[in-house]
Structures are given as structure tokens and as C-alpha cells.
Design a protein around this motif. Structure first.
Motif, PDB file in Angstrom:
ATOM      1  N   LEU A 197       1.100  -1.040  -0.124  1.00 61.46           N
ATOM      2  CA  LEU A 197       0.208   0.304   0.183  1.00 61.46           C
ATOM      3  C   LEU A 197       0.968   0.988  -0.316  1.00 61.46           C
ATOM      4  CD1 LEU A 197      -2.959  -1.033   2.247  1.00 61.46           C
ATOM      5  CD2 LEU A 197      -3.236  -0.763  -0.107  1.00 61.46           C
ATOM      6  N   ARG A 198       2.036   1.052   0.503  1.00 61.34           N
ATOM      7  CA  ARG A 198       3.053   2.364   0.559  1.00 61.34           C
ATOM      8  C   ARG A 198       3.494   2.964  -0.878  1.00 61.34           C
ATOM      9  NH1 ARG A 198       6.948   1.030   4.945  1.00 61.34           N
ATOM     10  NH2 ARG A 198       6.028   1.442   7.523  1.00 61.34           N
ATOM     11  N   VAL A 199       3.473   1.942  -1.417  1.00 63.46           N
ATOM     12  CA  VAL A 199       4.215   2.136  -3.367  1.00 63.46           C
ATOM     13  C   VAL A 199       3.413   2.564  -3.737  1.00 63.46           C
ATOM     14  CG1 VAL A 199       5.379   1.197  -5.312  1.00 63.46           C
ATOM     15  CG2 VAL A 199       5.457  -0.358  -2.707  1.00 63.46           C
ATOM     16  N   SER A 200       3.804   3.737  -3.919  1.00 62.23           N
ATOM     17  CA  SER A 200       3.238   4.919  -5.191  1.00 62.23           C
ATOM     18  C   SER A 200       4.217   4.927  -6.925  1.00 62.23           C
ATOM     19  CB  SER A 200       3.114   6.183  -5.118  1.00 62.23           C
ATOM     20  OG  SER A 200       3.873   7.484  -4.463  1.00 62.23           O
ATOM     21  N   ASN A 201       2.905   5.402  -7.259  1.00 63.44           N
ATOM     22  CA  ASN A 201       4.055   6.394  -8.767  1.00 63.44           C
ATOM     23  C   ASN A 201       5.154   6.996  -8.838  1.00 63.44           C
ATOM     24  OD1 ASN A 201       3.480   3.281  -9.975  1.00 63.44           O
ATOM     25  ND2 ASN A 201       0.989   4.626 -10.443  1.00 63.44           N
ATOM     26  N   SER A 202       4.524   8.243  -7.538  1.00 65.68           N
ATOM     27  CA  SER A 202       5.134   9.187  -7.623  1.00 65.68           C
ATOM     28  C   SER A 202       6.834   9.852  -6.634  1.00 65.68           C
ATOM     29  CB  SER A 202       4.335  10.416  -7.019  1.00 65.68           C
ATOM     30  OG  SER A 202       4.470  10.585  -5.044  1.00 65.68           O
ATOM     31  N   THR A 203       6.942  10.544  -6.537  1.00 70.73           N
ATOM     32  CA  THR A 203       8.255  10.410  -6.037  1.00 70.73           C
ATOM     33  C   THR A 203       8.123  10.550  -4.410  1.00 70.73           C
ATOM     34  OG1 THR A 203       8.121  13.312  -5.184  1.00 70.73           O
ATOM     35  CG2 THR A 203       9.468  12.119  -7.095  1.00 70.73           C
TER      36      THR A 203
END
Length: 370
Positions: free
Chosen positions: A336-342
Motif C-alpha cells: 500500500l505504501r508504493v506509489s508512482n510518484s516520488t
């Protein structure tokens, strides 16, 4: 033989029970409307918050921040008070995850944060106590997919702006949200990282909203965009909101102070988005108003993405996936922590209340270990 008038009257009489049974399915349900007294109450609150902010901005010794074009938030200079994050809880039920949030805020001075809770007064809610003690604000009834949720969010923003001039970021949280990181991680990510990034990318002093941008999802190419735009009628949003300026996005955002003030001072778009919808299945004003406003007024000051993770896989009736205890694991938190942003996602929803125990069991070793 029965005569025709008698048969018609008898048939009409028999139809009444069927009408009562079928009407809720045939006719669109009525949403809670914002009454004139409630609207006037809100306007008075917004005016007080706006005027107080103007006075503070013109009175530097009461407003412990450097001028607008030279902000140094999070300064280690002890003579400068540190900015705060205002956590705005919007709920129509008990705050089931209050014990987890209690751990999130534990061992951190309230000099770094404030909590505000808007709880639907038509629902009996048990105050959780602890850090939430005395943090409930005067609230009005809310309903999903209605402008009452916009009004509630604006009410929270205005109260937080008025309450503490050090509130700089305003994070809207639902009762189904959980933190994905420690408080330290969230605070330093929001109030330290942006300054270092902007200082490398610009030779001139950038504005406040460009250094510390608002984290709000703003989408312009979703397939359901037109249906949502015409939910009140094909030409109703004109001329204030032409279709090419209409945006949608998650209702859960983190706004900076400049944008929070923009929201409570705005009147023109609100008059459109508060109108009732004809097509209730495409009407989610709380997901339309804020992205459209920020996109129209300050698109470069917003990230166009949210820091609250939500899983729309297998959604039903417009609701996202709800995680159950059997799904809660350290691996889920990492995913859930992983995103496509910085940025990593800071919060996640939607979790069922019975997820509290497994979340608490791994809070210290997983959730709050960054």
C-alpha cells in the motif's frame, strides 16, 4: 357485472400499496439539502477564518513564519515556531481506528499537529478520548454523494485555520483511513523534503504553493467524466465550469494553508456544485469540487495525485475495496505504501473496523517502522 368506474376505482385503490413498495426503487432518493441557516452559519465561520488569517499575515510578530516568498518551514531556529499538520477527521460513525492513531501521535508534542473531528450529529458516536478529547467541532448532517461532504470539509478547514495560525498542512481523513508510516515520516516528508527539492530546481524564490504544494488528485481524462459533468443537467454548470475545465479526483487530500484559504473564500463554483443532481449514479460532488477548483485556480501548486491509497479493484456501488482482517499483513502495508510518484503513500483506506487488532499487533514493528 361491475361497471367501469367501479373497476377503475378498485384498481386504483389496489395500486397504492404497490406504489409505496416500488417508489423508492423507481424515484431517485432525495439527498440531504443544505439549509439556508446552515449555509449562513458556514459563511460566518468562513468569514471569521479568512479575516483572522488576513490580520495574522499583516501582523508578523503574531505569525511566526517568514514572508510568503521566502518560507523556511521546519527551521531548526528555536526562535521560529514550527508549522503544524492539521488532521481533519470526517466521519459518520465511531472512530474505530482511534487506538491506532493514538499510537501514531504518541510521543509527539501537540506543537507539531492538531486534530479536528467533524462527526455527523444525526449519528450517535462514542468519543474515543485520548488525543481526540475535545477535538469535535460543531457539525452538520452529512450524506455520501452530496454537497454536504464538501460543506463538512470546508467547515473543518475553516475551523483549523481559525484555531491555530501554525496549521500549515490540512489532511482530510476518513474513519476508514489508517496511517501507513510513522508521524515523523509524514511530518518530515511534507515539511522538509519539498524545500530541498525546490531549492535545487529554481534560481528565483518560488511562491509558497510551489514550494509546499497541495497533494490532491486531479484527473481530466477519466471515461466517466462527461456523465459526472452533466449529472445536474447538460448546461447547468455553464458558464462558471465549462466541460474542459471540469475535473474529478479523490475527496481525501492534503492542502497547504494558501489553498485551504482559497477553498473557504470561494463562492462562485460552490453555487454550482451545491445544486442537486438529476442523475444520482454519476453525482459525487465531493470528488469534483476540490479538484476542479484547484485545477482552475492554481494547477501548478497541486501535485495532481493524492497521498491516500485506495483500492478500486472489485468496487461495488461506488465504494472501494474494503480490507478485512484476513488480508491484513506486513506485506499488505508494504504494497500500500508504493506509489508512482516520488512520495510514498501516507494513508490508506478502506479498512473494516475488525481490522483494528491485527493492525495494532504490527503497528510498532511494521507500520511505524520506516
Amino acid at each position: 357485472m361491475f361497471n367501469t368506474p367501479f373497476v377503475l376505482s378498485f384498481a386504483l385503490l389496489l395500486s397504492f400499496p404497490l406504489l409505496f413498495l416500488l417508489a423508492p426503487r423507481i424515484l431517485p432518493p432525495k439527498h440531504v439539502q443544505i439549509s439556508l441557516p446552515d449555509e449562513l452559519d458556514d459563511l460566518a465561520l468562513f468569514r471569521r477564518a479568512s479575516l483572522a488569517s488576513l490580520h495574522l499575515a499583516n501582523d508578523n510578530h503574531h505569525y511566526p513564519r517568514l514572508p510568503r516568498h521566502h518560507i523556511r518551514l521546519g527551521s531548526t531556529n528555536p526562535s521560529l515556531a514550527k508549522p503544524k499538520i492539521a488532521f481533519l477527521f470526517l466521519t459518520n460513525s465511531d472512530l474505530h481506528f482511534a487506538p491506532l492513531w493514538e499510537k501514531f501521535f504518541a510521543n509527539h508534542s501537540s506543537n507539531l499537529y492538531n486534530i479536528y473531528i467533524h462527526a455527523d450529529p444525526s449519528v450517535k458516536i462514542n468519543p474515543p478520548g485520548g488525543v481526540f478529547e475535545g477535538r469535535f467541532i460543531p457539525a452538520k448532517k452529512t450524506e455520501r454523494a452530496s454537497p454536504t461532504l464538501i460543506a463538512a470539509a470546508r467547515r473543518l478547514l475553516a475551523t483549523a485555520l481559525l484555531d491555530d495560525p501554525l496549521n500549515f498542512y490540512f489532511a482530510l481523513i476518513s474513519q476508514h483511513c489508517i496511517p501507513l508510516h510513522s508521524f515523523d515520516f509524514v511530518y518530515h516528508s511534507l515539511l522538509t523534503k519539498p524545500l530541498s527539492e525546490s531549492s535545487r530546481s529554481s534560481e528565483s524564490a518560488p511562491t509558497l504553493s510551489l514550494i509546499y504544494r497541495s497533494y490532491i488528485e486531479i484527473l481530466s481524462d477519466e471515461p466517466q467524466l462527461w456523465d459526472r459533468y452533466v449529472a445536474r443537467g447538460e448546461d447547468v454548470m455553464h458558464p462558471e465550469v465549462p466541460f474542459d475545465r471540469f475535473r474529478i479526483g479523490s475527496q481525501f487530500f492534503i492542502l497547504n494553508r494558501e489553498h485551504a484559504l482559497l477553498v473557504i473564500r470561494e463562492r462562485r463554483l460552490w453555487r454550482k456544485f451545491r445544486l442537486p443532481c438529476l442523475n444520482i449514479h454519476s453525482c459525487y460532488p465531493e470528488e469534483h469540487y476540490f479538484p476542479t477548483l484547484l485545477s482552475m485556480e492554481d494547477p501548478d501548486g497541486a501535485t495532481h495525485y493524492t497521498l491516500t491509497r485506495v483500492n478500486w479493484t472489485g468496487s461495488t456501488d461506488g465504494h472501494p475495496h474494503t480490507y478485512r482482517p484476513v488480508e491484513v499483513s506486513p506485506q499488505l502495508i508494504q504494497e500500500l505504501r508504493v506509489s508512482n510518484s516520488t512520495y510514498s503513500f501516507m494513508f490508506a483506506r478502506k479498512f473494516s473496523p475488525d481490522c483494528l487488532k491485527p493492525l495494532l499487533d504490527m503497528a510498532e514493528k511494521v507500520i511505524f517502522r520506516d
